[in-house]
Design an enzyme around this catalytic site. Structure first.
Site, short mmCIF file in Angstrom:
data_model
loop_
_atom_site.label_atom_id
_atom_site.label_comp_id
_atom_site.label_asym_id
_atom_site.label_seq_id
_atom_site.Cartn_x
_atom_site.Cartn_y
_atom_site.Cartn_z
N GLU A 131 -18.17 -19.26 -4.44
CA GLU A 131 -17.64 -17.91 -4.71
C GLU A 131 -16.12 -17.86 -4.79
O GLU A 131 -15.57 -17.00 -5.48
CB GLU A 131 -18.15 -16.90 -3.67
N ASP A 148 -25.08 -11.89 -1.54
CA ASP A 148 -23.77 -11.25 -1.49
C ASP A 148 -22.69 -12.31 -1.34
O ASP A 148 -21.49 -12.00 -1.41
CB ASP A 148 -23.71 -10.29 -0.28
N ILE A 150 -25.05 -8.50 13.28
CA ILE A 150 -25.53 -8.02 11.98
C ILE A 150 -27.05 -8.19 11.88
O ILE A 150 -27.76 -7.28 11.43
CB ILE A 150 -24.82 -8.79 10.84
N ALA A 202 -20.73 -6.77 1.06
CA ALA A 202 -21.55 -6.22 2.16
C ALA A 202 -20.69 -5.48 3.20
O ALA A 202 -21.12 -4.51 3.80
CB ALA A 202 -22.35 -7.32 2.83
N THR A 217 -26.42 -12.54 3.10
CA THR A 217 -25.15 -11.82 3.16
C THR A 217 -24.18 -12.55 4.09
O THR A 217 -23.17 -11.98 4.50
CB THR A 217 -25.34 -10.38 3.70
N SER A 218 -24.49 -13.82 4.45
CA SER A 218 -23.68 -14.50 5.47
C SER A 218 -22.59 -15.38 4.87
O SER A 218 -21.44 -14.97 4.78
CB SER A 218 -24.57 -15.31 6.40
N ARG A 219 -22.96 -16.57 4.45
CA ARG A 219 -22.03 -17.48 3.78
C ARG A 219 -22.82 -18.21 2.71
O ARG A 219 -23.95 -18.65 2.93
CB ARG A 219 -21.41 -18.49 4.76
N HIS A 241 -19.61 -10.33 -2.60
CA HIS A 241 -19.12 -10.26 -1.21
C HIS A 241 -18.67 -8.84 -0.86
O HIS A 241 -17.55 -8.62 -0.39
CB HIS A 241 -17.98 -11.26 -0.97
P1 NAD Z 1 -22.75 -13.14 15.35
O1 NAD Z 1 -21.88 -14.19 15.91
O2 NAD Z 1 -22.87 -11.85 16.09
O3 NAD Z 1 -24.23 -13.71 15.14
C1 NAD Z 1 -24.49 -14.98 14.62
C2 NAD Z 1 -25.80 -15.46 15.23
O4 NAD Z 1 -26.14 -16.73 14.67
C3 NAD Z 1 -25.73 -15.64 16.75
O5 NAD Z 1 -26.78 -14.93 17.38
C4 NAD Z 1 -25.85 -17.14 16.94
O6 NAD Z 1 -26.54 -17.48 18.15
C5 NAD Z 1 -26.65 -17.54 15.72
N1 NAD Z 1 -26.51 -18.94 15.37
C6 NAD Z 1 -25.37 -19.66 15.24
N2 NAD Z 1 -25.64 -20.92 14.87
C7 NAD Z 1 -26.98 -21.01 14.75
C8 NAD Z 1 -27.87 -22.05 14.38
N3 NAD Z 1 -27.42 -23.27 14.06
N4 NAD Z 1 -29.19 -21.79 14.34
C9 NAD Z 1 -29.65 -20.57 14.69
N5 NAD Z 1 -28.87 -19.53 15.04
C10 NAD Z 1 -27.53 -19.75 15.07
O7 NAD Z 1 -22.25 -12.91 13.87
P2 NAD Z 1 -22.46 -11.60 12.96
O8 NAD Z 1 -21.35 -10.64 13.18
O9 NAD Z 1 -23.85 -11.11 13.08
O10 NAD Z 1 -22.22 -12.25 11.51
C11 NAD Z 1 -23.14 -13.16 10.93
C12 NAD Z 1 -22.50 -13.79 9.71
O11 NAD Z 1 -22.34 -12.77 8.72
C13 NAD Z 1 -21.06 -14.28 9.94
O12 NAD Z 1 -21.05 -15.58 10.44
C14 NAD Z 1 -20.45 -14.21 8.57
O13 NAD Z 1 -20.62 -15.47 7.94
C15 NAD Z 1 -21.29 -13.17 7.84
N6 NAD Z 1 -20.54 -11.98 7.43
C16 NAD Z 1 -20.63 -11.59 6.14
C17 NAD Z 1 -19.97 -10.46 5.70
C18 NAD Z 1 -20.07 -9.98 4.27
O14 NAD Z 1 -19.32 -9.10 3.86
N7 NAD Z 1 -20.97 -10.51 3.47
C19 NAD Z 1 -19.17 -9.73 6.60
C20 NAD Z 1 -19.10 -10.15 7.93
C21 NAD Z 1 -19.80 -11.28 8.34
#
Ligand code: NAD
Length: 375
Positions: free
Chosen positions: A298, A293, A192, A338, A267-269, A336
Site C-alpha cells: 500500500e 482496508d 478493535i 478504517a 483492516t489491520s496490516r 486505509h
Molecule cells: P491491540 O494491541 O489492542 O490488539 C491486538 C491483539 O492481537 C492483542 O489482543 C494481542 O494479544 C493479539 N496478538 C498479537 N500477536 C498475536 C499473535 N501472534 N497471534 C494471536 N494474537 C496476537 O491492537 P488494536 O488497537 O486492536 O489494533 C489491531 C491492529 O489494527 C493494529 O495492530 C493495527 O495494525 C491495526 N490498525 C488499523 C487501522 C486502520 O485504519 N486500518 C487503525 C488502527 C489500527
C-alpha cells in the site's frame, strides 16, 4: 527518489503550509498554551500531512510546519532544524531515514498512528532518537469500518452502486445472506477486535469465535484454536499487529482451511494476507469475498492520486496484484480509511501534541505511547 516522492516534493511550495499564516483561533490556542509554559510546536515538522487532517493537526500543533511529502530518506532533509518530526503509517522510517533525520538534528519521531512496523526502532535507539506513537484512537471507528466492509460484501453494495451508474437495476447476482446465526471469527481480540465482536454479537446476532495469543476476560465470544476458527467461520476479521509471527498468516495453506465461501476482512496490516494466495482463493471460490482496508504494497499506492498522471508515470507505480483485486466483483478495497473519523483524527492530533509536550517537558517518558525512549 521515486517519481511519486519527487512529484510531492515538486508540489512542496504549495503544500508546505506554515501555521502562522492561519486563523486567530490557532493563535489564541498557542497563546494560552504558551501561558502555561508548553512548547509551541514550532520545532515540529509534520510529514504526509493531508488536507483531511490539517484542521485537527493545526489545532493541536499551531506553529508546526506541514508538508504533504511522504517521509523517506530523500525527504528527511525538509525537517532540517526541527527537533521533532511527525510521520504517518505509510512513511518510510527505516534506518536510512533515521540516519538522515538524526543528521538533520531531529531527536523525536512522533508517529501519529498505533503501528510502528515501518520504523527501524533499533536504528532509532542507536541514533538517540525517541519514537512515540498514538497507541489507540477511537478503536471503535476501525471496528465499525470492518463491520461496514462485511455488510457491503455480504449484500453486494459496491456492485449495486456500479450497476446504478450504468442504469442496470436487475437483481441477479446480488443475493446476500442474513448474518443472524452465522459464525464470525475474530483473529486478534484487542481493542478493535473486541469492538468488532460486540457489533457482530449484539448487533447482528452472530455466533462469535475468537483467537488470540493472549486471551482477554471481556471478549464477548468463545475462544478456539485458529484452525477451528478458520474452518467454521462464515466471516473472518483480522485485528492483529504485523509481527514476524503474523506476517503472511493468511496464505495458501490457511486459505485451504477456510469454510467454503467465507468472507475475509483485513483492516489491520496488509502483509498479514498474501494477496496472490487470496486471489487464487477468490477464483476457486474457497474465499467468497475479500475486504481490504490495508494492502501489502500500500505504501506505493495509498494516499496518492494517479488519475491525472500520464501513462508512463502511472506505469512506474503499476501494481498488477491490485489491478486484479480491483477488477474482482467480490473484492472491496478501501485505502486505509478504517480510522478516518472526526473522533479518531481529533484523538490522534491531541495525543501527538501530548507526546511532544511530554518529550519536551523533560519528565520521564512511560506508557504505551513510548516506542523508543532514547532521551
Ligand atoms: P491491540 O494491541 O489492542 O490488539 C491486538 C491483539 O492481537 C492483542 O489482543 C494481542 O494479544 C493479539 N496478538 C498479537 N500477536 C498475536 C499473535 N501472534 N497471534 C494471536 N494474537 C496476537 O491492537 P488494536 O488497537 O486492536 O489494533 C489491531 C491492529 O489494527 C493494529 O495492530 C493495527 O495494525 C491495526 N490498525 C488499523 C487501522 C486502520 O485504519 N486500518 C487503525 C488502527 C489500527
Amino acid at each position: 527518489m521515486s517519481t511519486v516522492a519527487s512529484a510531492l516534493l515538486a508540489s512542496r511550495p504549495r503544500a508546505r503550509l506554515h501555521a502562522r499564516a492561519y486563523s486567530s483561533a490557532r493563535a489564541r490556542a498557542a497563546t494560552s498554551r504558551a501561558a502555561v509554559g508548553e512548547p509551541d510546536g514550532s520545532d515540529v515538522f509534520v510529514f504526509s500531512a493531508h488536507r483531511y487532517e490539517l484542521p485537527t493537526l493545526r489545532a493541536a500543533l499551531p506553529n508546526a510546519s506541514f508538508s504533504d511529502a511522504r517521509l523517506d530518506a530523500s525527504t528527511a532533509k525538509l525537517a532540517a532544524g526541527c527537533a521533532a518530526v511527525c510521520a504517518f503509517v505509510d512513511d518510510d522510517v527505516g534506518a536510512e531515514t533515521i540516519d538522515a533525520l538524526a543528521d538533520a538534528g531531529a531527536r523525536l519521531v512522533l508517529m501519529r498512528c498505533a503501528g510502528f512496523d515501518n520504523v527501524d526502532t533499533t536504528r532509532a535507539r542507536e541514533r538517540g532518537m525517541t519514537v512515540m506513537r498514538v497507541p489507540a484512537y477511537d478503536p471503535l471507528s476501525i471496528s465499525e469500518h470492518a463491520a461496514a466492509m462485511m455488510m457491503s460484501l455480504n449484500r453486494h453494495l459496491s456492485e449495486s452502486r456500479d450497476r446504478l451508474r450504468v442504469g442496470n437495476f436487475t437483481l441477479d447476482g446480488l443475493v446476500g445472506t442474513s448474518l443472524r446465526g452465522k459464525t464470525v471469527g475474530v483473529v486478534g481480540t484487542g481493542k478493535i477486535g473486541r469492538g468488532f465482536a460486540k457489533i457482530c454479537g449484539d448487533g447482528f446476532q452472530m455466533r462469535v469465535l475468537g483467537y488470540d495469543k493472549f486471551q482477554k476476560d471481556d471478549f464477548p465470544g468463545e475462544y478456539v484454536e485458529l484452525d477451528e476458527l478458520l474452518a467454521t467461520s462464515d466471516v473472518i476479521s483480522l485485528h492483529l499487529p504485523l509481527t514476524p509471527e503474523t506476517r503472511g498468516m493468511i496464505n495458501k495453506n490457511s486459505i485451504g482451511k477456510l469454510k467454503q465461501g467465507a468472507i475475509l476482512i483485513n483492516t489491520s496490516r496488509g502483509a498479514l494476507v498474501e494477496a496472490r494466495a487470496a486471489i487464487d482463493g477468490l477464483v476457486s471460490g474457497r474465499l467468497g469475498a475479500l475486504g481490504l482496508d490495508v494492502y501489502e504494497n500500500e505504501n506505493r499506492l495509498f494516499f496518492k492520486d494517479f488519475s491525472g498522471m500520464d501513462t508512463k508515470d502511472r506505469m512506474l507505480a503499476w501494481d498488477e496484484t491490485m489491478a486484479i483485486l480491483g477488477s474482482m466483483p467480490q473484492v472491496l478495497v478501501t485505502p486505509h480509511t478504517a480510522f478516518l473519523t472526526k473522533e479518531a483524527l481529533t484523538e490522534i492530533a491531541n495525543t501527538t501534541r501530548n507526546n511532544y509536550v511530554a518529550f519536551r517537558s523533560g519528565a520521564s517518558l512511560e506508557g504505551d505511547a513510548v516506542v523508543v525512549n532514547a532521551r
